[in-house]
Write a protein that holds these residues in place. Structure first.
Motif, PDB file in Angstrom:
ATOM      1  N   SER A 160       0.773  -1.240   0.001  1.00  0.00           N
ATOM      2  CA  SER A 160       0.168  -0.215  -0.161  1.00  0.00           C
ATOM      3  C   SER A 160       0.833   1.322   0.003  1.00  0.00           C
ATOM      4  O   SER A 160       2.082   1.312   0.363  1.00  0.00           O
ATOM      5  CB  SER A 160      -0.911  -0.062   1.174  1.00  0.00           C
ATOM      6  N   LEU A 161       0.381   2.289  -0.482  1.00  0.00           N
ATOM      7  CA  LEU A 161       1.107   3.726  -0.583  1.00  0.00           C
ATOM      8  C   LEU A 161       1.709   4.122   0.641  1.00  0.00           C
ATOM      9  O   LEU A 161       3.084   4.334   0.640  1.00  0.00           O
ATOM     10  CB  LEU A 161       0.148   4.842  -1.158  1.00  0.00           C
ATOM     11  N   LEU A 162       1.042   4.189   1.809  1.00  0.00           N
ATOM     12  CA  LEU A 162       1.681   4.474   3.025  1.00  0.00           C
ATOM     13  C   LEU A 162       2.715   3.621   3.570  1.00  0.00           C
ATOM     14  O   LEU A 162       3.559   3.906   4.238  1.00  0.00           O
ATOM     15  CB  LEU A 162       0.549   4.718   4.151  1.00  0.00           C
ATOM     16  N   TYR A 201      -4.373   2.964  -6.903  1.00  0.00           N
ATOM     17  CA  TYR A 201      -3.005   2.160  -6.595  1.00  0.00           C
ATOM     18  C   TYR A 201      -3.248   1.167  -5.320  1.00  0.00           C
ATOM     19  O   TYR A 201      -3.055   0.142  -5.412  1.00  0.00           O
ATOM     20  CB  TYR A 201      -2.078   3.031  -5.959  1.00  0.00           C
ATOM     21  N   ASP A 202      -4.238   1.713  -4.151  1.00  0.00           N
ATOM     22  CA  ASP A 202      -4.289   0.881  -3.100  1.00  0.00           C
ATOM     23  C   ASP A 202      -5.112  -0.381  -3.317  1.00  0.00           C
ATOM     24  O   ASP A 202      -5.175  -1.451  -2.902  1.00  0.00           O
ATOM     25  CB  ASP A 202      -4.636   1.692  -1.741  1.00  0.00           C
ATOM     26  N   HIS A 227       4.539  10.021   4.619  1.00  0.00           N
ATOM     27  CA  HIS A 227       2.965   9.953   5.308  1.00  0.00           C
ATOM     28  C   HIS A 227       2.072  11.208   5.185  1.00  0.00           C
ATOM     29  O   HIS A 227       1.223  11.363   5.033  1.00  0.00           O
ATOM     30  CB  HIS A 227       3.072   9.231   6.623  1.00  0.00           C
ATOM     31  N   THR A 228       2.819  12.355   6.077  1.00  0.00           N
ATOM     32  CA  THR A 228       2.305  13.653   6.094  1.00  0.00           C
ATOM     33  C   THR A 228       2.037  14.253   4.786  1.00  0.00           C
ATOM     34  O   THR A 228       0.941  14.586   4.628  1.00  0.00           O
ATOM     35  CB  THR A 228       3.294  14.600   6.911  1.00  0.00           C
ATOM     36  N   ILE A 229       2.783  14.154   3.846  1.00  0.00           N
ATOM     37  CA  ILE A 229       2.612  14.871   2.322  1.00  0.00           C
ATOM     38  C   ILE A 229       1.459  13.924   1.846  1.00  0.00           C
ATOM     39  O   ILE A 229       0.504  14.595   0.989  1.00  0.00           O
ATOM     40  CB  ILE A 229       3.938  14.600   1.679  1.00  0.00           C
ATOM     41  N   ILE A 230       1.408  12.576   2.016  1.00  0.00           N
ATOM     42  CA  ILE A 230       0.362  11.928   1.334  1.00  0.00           C
ATOM     43  C   ILE A 230      -0.854  12.284   2.148  1.00  0.00           C
ATOM     44  O   ILE A 230      -1.982  12.335   1.241  1.00  0.00           O
ATOM     45  CB  ILE A 230       0.530  10.306   1.425  1.00  0.00           C
TER      46      ILE A 230
END
Length: 79
Positions: free
Chosen positions: A7-9, A36-37, A16-19
């Motif tokens: 997963s993206l995170l 994506y996820d 993380h914060t930017i996402i």
């Protein structure tokens, strides 16, 4: 490893914060991150169920996930 979380995170914990910020402010980024996820989840489920699809289809899913991951990374890192 089969069924591994991509997963993206999980892939980009340093972003993380930017996402989270981008998901609140950028509809196109949010759409791509969700796609994506969803692809990642679909691949994990298929792998855990013995990949009940043909190799070509599985390869295409993984290819699509990789291309989307690259695109998201470029937007996160401003490259």
């Amino acid at each position: 490893m089969l069924g591994e979380d991509h997963s993206l995170l999980h892939e980009f914990p340093e972003y993380h914060t930017i996402i989270m910020q981008r998901c609140k402010s950028d509809a196109a980024f949010t759409k791509d991150a969700k796609h994506y996820d969803a692809l990642d989840k679909e691949i994990r489920v298929l792998e855990l169920n013995g990949a009940p699809i043909d190799d070509k289809s599985m390869h295409q899913l993984k290819h699509n996930r990789a291309e989307l991951k690259d695109s998201l990374y470029k937007r996160l890192s401003n490259k």
